[in-house]
Design a protein around this motif. Structure first.
Motif, PDB file in Angstrom:
ATOM      1  N   THR A   9      62.310  41.274  20.688  1.00 41.97           N
ATOM      2  CA  THR A   9      63.302  41.080  19.648  1.00 41.97           C
ATOM      3  C   THR A   9      63.129  39.680  19.089  1.00 41.97           C
ATOM      4  OG1 THR A   9      64.825  42.503  20.872  1.00 41.97           O
ATOM      5  CG2 THR A   9      65.763  41.154  19.115  1.00 41.97           C
ATOM      6  N   THR A  10      62.930  39.583  17.803  1.00 42.04           N
ATOM      7  CA  THR A  10      62.727  38.304  17.140  1.00 42.04           C
ATOM      8  C   THR A  10      63.850  38.093  16.139  1.00 42.04           C
ATOM      9  OG1 THR A  10      60.331  38.620  17.342  1.00 42.04           O
ATOM     10  CG2 THR A  10      61.082  36.908  15.826  1.00 42.04           C
ATOM     11  N   VAL A  11      64.491  36.929  16.223  1.00 44.85           N
ATOM     12  CA  VAL A  11      65.542  36.585  15.267  1.00 44.85           C
ATOM     13  C   VAL A  11      65.175  35.261  14.604  1.00 44.85           C
ATOM     14  CG1 VAL A  11      67.375  37.792  16.526  1.00 44.85           C
ATOM     15  CG2 VAL A  11      66.970  35.380  16.979  1.00 44.85           C
ATOM     16  N   PRO A  12      65.666  35.036  13.391  1.00 46.41           N
ATOM     17  CA  PRO A  12      65.447  33.728  12.759  1.00 46.41           C
ATOM     18  C   PRO A  12      66.042  32.617  13.638  1.00 46.41           C
ATOM     19  CG  PRO A  12      66.268  35.302  11.146  1.00 46.41           C
ATOM     20  CD  PRO A  12      66.379  35.961  12.503  1.00 46.41           C
ATOM     21  N   LEU A  13      65.437  31.451  13.602  1.00 48.89           N
ATOM     22  CA  LEU A  13      65.853  30.336  14.453  1.00 48.89           C
ATOM     23  C   LEU A  13      67.339  30.023  14.309  1.00 48.89           C
ATOM     24  CD1 LEU A  13      65.044  28.182  16.470  1.00 48.89           C
ATOM     25  CD2 LEU A  13      64.369  26.726  14.541  1.00 48.89           C
ATOM     26  N   LYS A  24      63.931  41.457  14.035  1.00 39.23           N
ATOM     27  CA  LYS A  24      62.787  42.368  14.115  1.00 39.23           C
ATOM     28  C   LYS A  24      62.713  42.856  15.552  1.00 39.23           C
ATOM     29  CE  LYS A  24      60.139  40.057  10.527  1.00 39.23           C
ATOM     30  NZ  LYS A  24      58.937  39.301  10.205  1.00 39.23           N
ATOM     31  N   VAL A  25      62.608  44.166  15.725  1.00 35.84           N
ATOM     32  CA  VAL A  25      62.524  44.758  17.056  1.00 35.84           C
ATOM     33  C   VAL A  25      61.202  45.510  17.145  1.00 35.84           C
ATOM     34  CG1 VAL A  25      63.606  46.321  18.716  1.00 35.84           C
ATOM     35  CG2 VAL A  25      65.038  45.004  17.135  1.00 35.84           C
ATOM     36  N   ASN A  26      60.409  45.159  18.162  1.00 35.60           N
ATOM     37  CA  ASN A  26      59.114  45.808  18.369  1.00 35.60           C
ATOM     38  C   ASN A  26      59.051  46.387  19.770  1.00 35.60           C
ATOM     39  OD1 ASN A  26      58.496  43.202  16.546  1.00 35.60           O
ATOM     40  ND2 ASN A  26      57.209  44.906  15.938  1.00 35.60           N
ATOM     41  N   ARG A  27      58.432  47.554  19.885  1.00 35.01           N
ATOM     42  CA  ARG A  27      58.182  48.184  21.182  1.00 35.01           C
ATOM     43  C   ARG A  27      56.703  48.035  21.462  1.00 35.01           C
ATOM     44  NH1 ARG A  27      56.422  53.506  22.607  1.00 35.01           N
ATOM     45  NH2 ARG A  27      56.343  53.869  20.387  1.00 35.01           N
ATOM     46  N   LEU A  28      56.371  47.511  22.627  1.00 35.62           N
ATOM     47  CA  LEU A  28      54.984  47.320  23.019  1.00 35.62           C
ATOM     48  C   LEU A  28      54.734  48.105  24.297  1.00 35.62           C
ATOM     49  CD1 LEU A  28      56.302  44.332  22.113  1.00 35.62           C
ATOM     50  CD2 LEU A  28      53.901  43.790  22.147  1.00 35.62           C
ATOM     51  N   GLN A  72      62.520  37.590  29.225  1.00 32.94           N
ATOM     52  CA  GLN A  72      61.794  36.348  29.005  1.00 32.94           C
ATOM     53  C   GLN A  72      62.109  35.859  27.603  1.00 32.94           C
ATOM     54  OE1 GLN A  72      57.534  36.864  28.998  1.00 32.94           O
ATOM     55  NE2 GLN A  72      57.162  34.726  29.540  1.00 32.94           N
ATOM     56  N   THR A  73      62.418  34.584  27.481  1.00 29.42           N
ATOM     57  CA  THR A  73      62.641  33.989  26.168  1.00 29.42           C
ATOM     58  C   THR A  73      61.356  33.275  25.772  1.00 29.42           C
ATOM     59  OG1 THR A  73      64.982  33.687  26.625  1.00 29.42           O
ATOM     60  CG2 THR A  73      64.050  32.375  24.846  1.00 29.42           C
ATOM     61  N   ILE A  74      60.825  33.645  24.631  1.00 32.30           N
ATOM     62  CA  ILE A  74      59.582  33.050  24.134  1.00 32.30           C
ATOM     63  C   ILE A  74      59.746  32.670  22.672  1.00 32.30           C
ATOM     64  CG2 ILE A  74      58.108  34.325  25.738  1.00 32.30           C
ATOM     65  CD1 ILE A  74      57.375  36.178  23.412  1.00 32.30           C
ATOM     66  N   THR A  75      58.856  31.843  22.201  1.00 29.19           N
ATOM     67  CA  THR A  75      58.796  31.526  20.778  1.00 29.19           C
ATOM     68  C   THR A  75      57.785  32.465  20.152  1.00 29.19           C
ATOM     69  OG1 THR A  75      59.291  29.222  21.189  1.00 29.19           O
ATOM     70  CG2 THR A  75      58.275  29.750  19.089  1.00 29.19           C
ATOM     71  N   ASN A  76      58.172  33.097  19.063  1.00 30.38           N
ATOM     72  CA  ASN A  76      57.302  34.037  18.364  1.00 30.38           C
ATOM     73  C   ASN A  76      57.261  33.602  16.904  1.00 30.38           C
ATOM     74  OD1 ASN A  76      55.796  36.308  17.653  1.00 30.38           O
ATOM     75  ND2 ASN A  76      57.618  37.558  17.380  1.00 30.38           N
ATOM     76  N   MET A  77      56.100  33.161  16.456  1.00 30.85           N
ATOM     77  CA  MET A  77      55.988  32.665  15.096  1.00 30.85           C
ATOM     78  C   MET A  77      54.788  33.299  14.404  1.00 30.85           C
ATOM     79  SD  MET A  77      55.824  28.724  13.740  1.00 30.85           S
ATOM     80  CE  MET A  77      54.218  28.341  14.407  1.00 30.85           C
ATOM     81  N   GLU A  78      55.041  33.855  13.248  1.00 28.22           N
ATOM     82  CA  GLU A  78      53.953  34.419  12.461  1.00 28.22           C
ATOM     83  C   GLU A  78      53.176  33.275  11.832  1.00 28.22           C
ATOM     84  OE1 GLU A  78      53.607  37.382   8.626  1.00 28.22           O
ATOM     85  OE2 GLU A  78      55.314  37.620   9.982  1.00 28.22           O
ATOM     86  N   ILE A  79      51.833  33.350  11.929  1.00 26.87           N
ATOM     87  CA  ILE A  79      51.010  32.274  11.358  1.00 26.87           C
ATOM     88  C   ILE A  79      49.990  32.833  10.385  1.00 26.87           C
ATOM     89  CG2 ILE A  79      51.357  30.695  13.246  1.00 26.87           C
ATOM     90  CD1 ILE A  79      48.640  31.552  14.348  1.00 26.87           C
TER      91      ILE A  79
END
Length: 79
Positions: free
Chosen positions: A35-39, A19-23, A72-79
């Motif tokens: 950019t979010t990828v599955p673990l 998933k690619v998002n522009r903010l 920056q590497t971060i954890t992004n999790m939908e809750i």
């Protein structure tokens, strides 16, 4: 936007679940790409140097007026 458009196909090819998002901040106009990828796909992507990150960063650094280009590497999790 052109720099992102140039690397977007390669970025979207990183993983079938990417998933690619522009903010963009409305106040200070900070521009971020998230950019979010599955673990399960993160490790292999990391081993490849997060391609096409290096190419994208080089394109950004070549644009006059841009400052504070970083990653920056971060954890992004939908809750």
């Amino acid at each position: 936007a052109k720099a992102l458009e140039e690397v977007l196909p390669a970025l979207k090819a990183v993983s079938p679940g990417v998933k690619v998002n522009r903010l963009v901040c409305g106040g200070c106009l900070d521009f971020k790409i998230m950019t979010t990828v599955p673990l399960d796909d993160f490790g292999p992507w990391e081993e490849k140097g997060f391609a096409p990150e290096e190419d994208f960063l080089a394109k950004l650094k070549a644009i006059d007026g841009l400052s504070q280009i970083e990653t920056q590497t971060i954890t992004n999790m939908e809750i």
